[in-house]
Each structure stands twice: as structure tokens, then as C-alpha cells.
Write a protein that holds these residues in place. Sequence first.
Motif, PDB file in Angstrom:
ATOM      1  N   ASP A  41      19.524   2.396  -8.047  1.00  0.00           N
ATOM      2  CA  ASP A  41      19.580   1.102  -7.296  1.00  0.00           C
ATOM      3  C   ASP A  41      18.241   0.337  -7.801  1.00  0.00           C
ATOM      4  N   ILE A  42      17.187   0.971  -7.623  1.00  0.00           N
ATOM      5  CA  ILE A  42      15.690   0.393  -7.996  1.00  0.00           C
ATOM      6  C   ILE A  42      15.857   0.052  -9.406  1.00  0.00           C
ATOM      7  N   LYS A  43      16.324   0.754 -10.513  1.00  0.00           N
ATOM      8  CA  LYS A  43      16.291   0.524 -11.935  1.00  0.00           C
ATOM      9  C   LYS A  43      17.086  -0.800 -12.023  1.00  0.00           C
ATOM     10  N   SER A  44      18.468  -0.999 -11.520  1.00  0.00           N
ATOM     11  CA  SER A  44      19.153  -2.099 -11.644  1.00  0.00           C
ATOM     12  C   SER A  44      18.626  -3.401 -11.182  1.00  0.00           C
ATOM     13  N   ILE A  45      17.559  -3.290  -9.953  1.00  0.00           N
ATOM     14  CA  ILE A  45      17.110  -4.435  -9.452  1.00  0.00           C
ATOM     15  C   ILE A  45      16.075  -4.855 -10.411  1.00  0.00           C
ATOM     16  N   LEU A  46      15.344  -3.874 -11.091  1.00  0.00           N
ATOM     17  CA  LEU A  46      14.238  -4.284 -11.995  1.00  0.00           C
ATOM     18  C   LEU A  46      14.652  -4.720 -13.531  1.00  0.00           C
ATOM     19  N   GLU A  81       8.503  -2.815  -7.363  1.00  0.00           N
ATOM     20  CA  GLU A  81       8.848  -1.586  -7.000  1.00  0.00           C
ATOM     21  C   GLU A  81       7.869  -1.119  -5.780  1.00  0.00           C
ATOM     22  N   TYR A  82       6.689  -1.561  -5.422  1.00  0.00           N
ATOM     23  CA  TYR A  82       6.071  -1.111  -4.235  1.00  0.00           C
ATOM     24  C   TYR A  82       6.865  -1.977  -2.809  1.00  0.00           C
ATOM     25  N   LYS A 124       1.000  -1.325   0.022  1.00  0.00           N
ATOM     26  CA  LYS A 124      -0.148   0.146   0.054  1.00  0.00           C
ATOM     27  C   LYS A 124       0.878   1.200  -0.044  1.00  0.00           C
ATOM     28  N   LYS A 125       2.264   1.042   0.096  1.00  0.00           N
ATOM     29  CA  LYS A 125       3.120   2.481   0.194  1.00  0.00           C
ATOM     30  C   LYS A 125       2.546   3.252   1.267  1.00  0.00           C
TER      31      LYS A 125
END
Length: 633
Positions: free
Chosen positions: A606-611, A593-594, A515-516
Motif C-alpha cells: 500500500d505504501i509503495k502504491s501511494i508513493l 513515508e514517515y 519523528k516515527k
Amino acid sequence: MKNIKSRMAAVAQLATTENITGKKRNSADSGHKKNSIFKDMMKPFRPRKSKEHDQEIKKEPTVEDIQEQIDKKHLLDAAKNLIDLEHKILQDPLLQDKIEDINALYGKLEKVVFQVVGDSITQPNGDLLSQAINVIVELEKEDAQHVHHRTYPNSPWPRGWRLKWEQCVENSVTGRFSDLTNFLLNELTSSLSQNLATLGKILKQDLVQVVTHLKDHYPKDFDVCNIYAKNYYWYVVSQMELITGFQLADEDTYLVLCWVHNYYPNLILKHPVLTGHIDGSKLQDLLSPQVIRLLEATYVAYEIESVRTYTNRSLDMEINRWKSGKEPDKLGNCHHTELHIDIVQIYSGKIKKAGEINKEMVDKVSRLLPDEMGEYFKRYKSSVEEFLEKNKTHPFYKEIGITNVNCCLHFRRFIENKAVEFEVDMSQQMLATILQCEDLTYDALLQELYRELKTQFKRMSQGSNLCSYQIMQDIVKTAERFVSGFKTLCPPCYKDMIARIHLHLVKEYLIRILKKKVRHNNALQLQTLATQINENANLINDFCAAHKSEAEWLKPVIPKIAEIIRLQDLSAIQLEVATMVEDYPDIGNKQIEYILYIKGNLSSKDIKSILTVANTIERRPSSKPKLFELIKT
């Protein structure tokens, strides 16, 4: 006596003289004189034949004698004497007035002989039958002699007793069925079934009688077994044509097909006693192919229609039980209905019934029955759905739902067991219908629980309650209290319900995580949060394990998310996310992402690399049910 003694002394004196002198008299003279002497000596003692005895030796059988032989059943003697007497009369013009007597004797002999033949099918008098057949053989020989040599141009020969014998056999066969009421089988009710049963009983008994008791009394060339069999065959054919000439009732159509395809060829013609004695290849077709095809089409159409009638009737009775206001029956500790038993028996009964005709009829019925069964399952599903929708206040709403869930399990097993008989598409359609019925019934039964849990999960979404151990305890207690009322589900269905609750708990908790609402930059806070999430996951998993949930695939999902939240090393996070994608390929990038949003210390890079790593993982089709697709983000 003096005379005898003097003669014997003379003989002794003669023998003594020869022995002493060593001289023998001429052998011829000696023999002649000896014989003369002995003849003279024995003459007074030789019995004299009476005139009556001489007349008896020379006496020939008279009409009266032959009549007496016929009366005493000395049939072969009577026939031979009759033949001899006829020859004598035919040779002597002065005796022509005796021809009428001869013909009368033949008439009497014929009557007795063919009476014996006719009765032999039920009263096998072996010696008398052998005589009767030998009489026919003798007269056949006479026929052949007269036809070949034309001995007596004006004689009544040939008499044709062999042909008369065949006619006698035909008449005796027909006579066996002249009064069927003597053989009616009381346990049968239909007049046609009675007649067919009687027909078969007589036919089998009589053919066995011919082989075991009559055959050995006949010469081989009479082919007695096949002659009798042929006559019985033609009688049966005539009866079948008569029967099928009328409009048959549906059950009578089945009886005729059963008789024509199975009973007659297999239980009669292939009877062990008859094997090798009767040529069954010439006795097969009791009805024309056209008539048989028409009967088969009528039978199949009736059977399919009757399946529809019986299944609908059974379903209507079940629906009336639902509406009666009474609690469903129990079998053991489980709520139970006979509905699935009725339906399975209707199907299996039709297959078995077709098998009593022949394998071809099984194939024909098997090709059409699945369609009707598929339609029945749709009607059943609609009926369950309608009841659950319109009768929520029914005092035994839950119990009726449980009963139908238990019933669906039996239906599924039936479909799976019959998968070989059903075409793949039809089997899958039927199974899908029953699974849909189960789903809607479980959903109806679980609505009360889901409503209560929804309120509690909302509390978890408020403020910092995401990891509230107390709220999760309350949720588990609510679930525990709810499932205690479902002990009348049969064990597999109970496990299935627990698995559905397990899925609901996991799904609802994941929705709160995604739910962020929570975001931490501090590694310690993240570790604490991960620990709290794991504790909540353990509460869910312990509850479901205690109730034997078989949804093992759900256990790791929340701990995996907790692990992603706990980890700080980027490569370790990438590896854990990659593992998550492999195990749950329906997870979307937005949902990843959530999860990463909670980790406030990750940069956008970092989030982009994980995705990017997540996108390199091949999302292969999984045997696991969908989870993340159920979560709207």
C-alpha cells in the motif's frame, strides 16, 4: 484819407458803368488796371522786410552753430549741417584753413554719439539713441558717396563710423563686467559661484534690454541683437577659458558644467523675450569638447566618491548611536532611525544635482551610483551583523534590532521603487543583501523565543505527547508573551515577524510528527490522533491569525497531514497525498513515508502504491517558501 476815398469811388464808378452798359473792357487791360489800382491802394499798408530778416534767411550754419547743436544734443541736425559745411569748405580752396575746425567738430560729435551708444545698454534714452544711430547712418551714406565717386581726393573720408559703432558695442559689453562687485549676490559664498551668477545675471538682463529697448531704434541691417549677443558670447568664452585654465575644486567643476550645459543655453539663450531675435545656434559652445569631457569625468568621479564618503559617514554615526547605550528614537509608536532617509537623500540628491547639468549627466551618474549603493548595503549588513553578534548584553539590544528591521523595510522599498533606474542584476543583488540583513536581524531577535520553544517542543516528543493540547497551549502562550515586546516594529515588519514565528511553529510541530515515535494499527486510534493534530493546528493558526500573520500558505499543511492519518480508504489516501505534493512540492518521499508510518495498518504494498502516485505528480516550482526542505529527516 481824401485820396483813398476818391480812389475807391473811382473803382466803384467803373464797376457800375460796366454793369449798366453790359460792355466789358478788355480783360487783360481790365485786370492790369484793377491790379494796378489795388497795388496802389495797398502799397501804403504792405510791411517792409528788414535787412536783418533777409540776412537770416540766407545765413548758413557756422562752426559755432554746429557746436551749439552738438552741445544741445541736436545730433542729427548737427551732423547734416556739418556735412554741408564740410562740402562747402572742400569745394573752396580759400577755405581750406577751416578743415581743422571741421575735424574737431567731427571729433566732438563722434564722442557724444558713441557715448550715447555705449550708455544705451543701461540708460536707454530712446530719442537720443535714435539720433545717434541716424547720425551713423548719414555718415555711412557719406562714406559710400566718397568711396564710389572720389569727390574730394584729399578728404578724410571714409570715416568708418559703422565699424566704430561695432567697436563701441564691444567696449560697452566688456565694460559691463569691469566691476563685478557691484552685482555680487550675497546668498552665494563661493567666489566662482558669485562670479558665474553675476555673469549670468548681467548677460540675461542686457540681452533682454537690447531686444526690448534698443532693437527698435536700429535699422534692420545693423542686426543689433546678434551683434550684442556675439560680443557677450565671446566675453563669456574668454571667462570660461580663464576659469578652466586653473585646477578647479570639485564643486567648481559642477558649477562650470551647470553653467555651460544648462544655465547658459536654456535659461539665457532660450529666454522667452530673446526667442526669435537672437540666433543661438552660433553661440553654443563655450568650451571645447575635450575640456568638457575632462570636466565631466572629473565631476562623475567626485560625485561617486562623495556618495561613498557621505554614506559611510552616515553609517558611522548610526553605529555610534547603537553603541551609545541609549534607546533608539521613536517615530509615533515605532523605533526609528534617520539612516534610510540620509541614504535615500544622498542618492536622490546626486541624481537631482546631475539633472541640473543635463540629462546626459544623469545617465552617466545613474550608471555608476547603483554599484556604490550596492557596496553601501553590504557595509550596512556587515555592520548590523557585527553589532548583533558582539553586543548581546546591550541594554537596548532588542530595540536596536527592531530599529534596523524597520530601516531594512525602507531600504527594500527604495530599491523596489528605483528598480527601473537600476539594472536588473544590480537591483536583485541589493535586494538580496537587504533581505539577508533582515533575516539575520530577525534570527537574532527570535533566538530567545526559539530557545524557549525548543524545550517545550522536546516535551512533545516524549512518550505519547505528540498530540498534547496542553503543551501546544503552553507553546502558544510563550509566543504570545514574546511578541508583546515587539509592538515597536512598524506594522509590515510586525506581520513579517509573526509569519516567521508561524513558520517556526509549523516546522517544529511537523518535525515531531515525522519523528516515527507514534504508530497506530487501529482506525479509531488514528482518527483520534488526527483530531488531536487538528486541534493543535487550530491553536497555531488562531494565534497567528490574531496577530495578522500573512503566511496563509502554512495553515492547511498540518490539517492535510491529519487527514492522511484519518483516511482508511487507499484510493482516498493516494488522492490526499497527491494533493499534498501539488501544494507543497518540496515534500520528499521519505517525509511521506514517515507520515504513512503512523498508519500501522498500511502494508508495504500500500505504501509503495501511494508513493508511486506521489511520483506521478509534477513538482512544479512554487511561489510558496520552502517548508519541508527545512525539516531534516
